[in-house]
Design an enzyme around this catalytic site. Structure first.
Site, mmCIF file in Angstrom:
data_model
loop_
_atom_site.group_PDB
_atom_site.id
_atom_site.type_symbol
_atom_site.label_atom_id
_atom_site.label_comp_id
_atom_site.label_asym_id
_atom_site.label_seq_id
_atom_site.Cartn_x
_atom_site.Cartn_y
_atom_site.Cartn_z
ATOM 1 N N PRO A 79 0.820 -1.222 0.000
ATOM 2 C CA PRO A 79 0.000 0.000 0.000
ATOM 3 C C PRO A 79 0.852 1.270 0.000
ATOM 4 O O PRO A 79 0.350 2.348 -0.301
ATOM 5 C CB PRO A 79 -0.807 -0.105 1.301
ATOM 6 N N GLU A 84 3.121 -8.076 8.685
ATOM 7 C CA GLU A 84 3.142 -6.604 8.664
ATOM 8 C C GLU A 84 3.957 -6.073 7.498
ATOM 9 O O GLU A 84 3.945 -4.873 7.223
ATOM 10 C CB GLU A 84 3.699 -6.051 9.977
ATOM 11 N N ARG A 144 -2.490 -9.785 -20.522
ATOM 12 C CA ARG A 144 -3.453 -9.542 -21.593
ATOM 13 C C ARG A 144 -2.958 -8.516 -22.608
ATOM 14 O O ARG A 144 -3.524 -8.418 -23.694
ATOM 15 C CB ARG A 144 -4.825 -9.151 -21.023
ATOM 16 N N ASP A 174 -10.679 -0.555 -24.274
ATOM 17 C CA ASP A 174 -10.926 -0.723 -22.851
ATOM 18 C C ASP A 174 -10.918 0.604 -22.104
ATOM 19 O O ASP A 174 -10.307 1.569 -22.540
ATOM 20 C CB ASP A 174 -9.862 -1.630 -22.222
#
Ligand code: 4HQ
Length: 251
Positions: free
Chosen positions: A89, A116, A154, A169
């Site tokens: 994150p 963690e 992809r 897309d």
């Protein structure tokens, strides 16, 4: 392209390569996926891969050495240069532009943390780039790595069939995708917009573009910069606004 993944659950990553577009990319030889378990590089009877955090606090931190050994084994398995990416994150947000950049590389090495996280010294010394798949907390980096694998696979030349072409897309042109419809034309849930049945390809293209613009403006104002629109896009937006102001003129 070759992707190596360092993970305490390497089977999880292997499963990415079984189904759908990713599976087909592997079958077609466009992608190879290799898992490396830091536990196989850990020492002692207990094969420890984690320990308690200095400074106290909850949870465990992944040890430097098993990860470093697994990273080096993965690097040595192929002579081509490889970019090492840690999923967390704290990383820069993964975008479709970044996916394109990664998809153009010959090798990627994805590092998945559990607990963690990983001792910061390993990240500082061995990681080229830290990426986040979004502002939420996963229980491990594996799902994030699977997202990278899927999005990159992809885009490999030949991975998508013609009908699946990536250029239309969402995000490929900076806007969200337009709505899609298929049979039947009329259904109790509603009918298909007339323009899509008109056979006028110019009108259809303009309608789709207008839908993309309006959806992006409404749903993702963070992506939408009206002042950066082309003249043609601005005109489509103005037309839409005029129709909103006077909705009955068409009938
Ligand atoms: N985690 N984008 C914590 C994530 C994550 C994310 C992976 C959880 C790393 C230590 N990874 N571990 N969001 O939430 O990439």
């Amino acid at each position: 392209m070759r992707i190596d993944v360092i993970s305490l659950f390497p089977d999880f990553i292997a499963q990415c390569a079984v189904f759908g577009v990713t599976g087909r990319a592997v079958e077609r030889g466009l992608l190879s996926l290799h898992g490396w378990n830091p536990r196989d590089h850990a020492q002692g009877n207990y094969r420890r891969v984690d320990d308690r955090p200095f400074g106290g606090g909850p949870g465990m931190v992944m040890l430097i050495d098993p990860l470093r050994s697994a990273l080096n084994a993965a690097r040595a398995a192929d002579p081509r240069p490889v970019r090492t990416i840690y999923l967390s994150p704290q990383g820069a947000p993964l975008t479709q532009a970044k996916v394109h950049e990664l998809a153009g590389r010959e090798r990627l090495l994805l590092l998945c943390g559990r607990y963690e996280g990983i001792d910061e010294r390993l990240i500082a010394a061995e990681v080229d780039e830290e990426l986040s798949i979004g502002d939420y907390v996963l229980s491990g980096g594996e799902l994030a790595a699977a997202v990278v694998v899927d999005a990159v696979a992809r885009l490999q030349e030949g991975a998508l069939n013609d009908a699946e072409s990536a250029v239309q897309d969402s995000f490929e042109d900076g806007f969200l995708d337009c709505p899609h419809y298929t049979r039947p034309v009329s259904h109790e849930l509603g009918s298909v917009p007339d323009v899509l049945m008109s056979g006028n390809h110019g009108d259809i293209a303009r309608w789709r573009r207008q839908q993309s613009l309006v959806r992006t403006m409404r749903r993702r104002p963070d992506l939408f910069d009206e002042s950066a629109l082309s003249k043609a896009d601005r005109k489509l937006l103005e037309q839409w606004r005029a129709e909103q102001a006077e909705p009955d003129t068409a009938s």
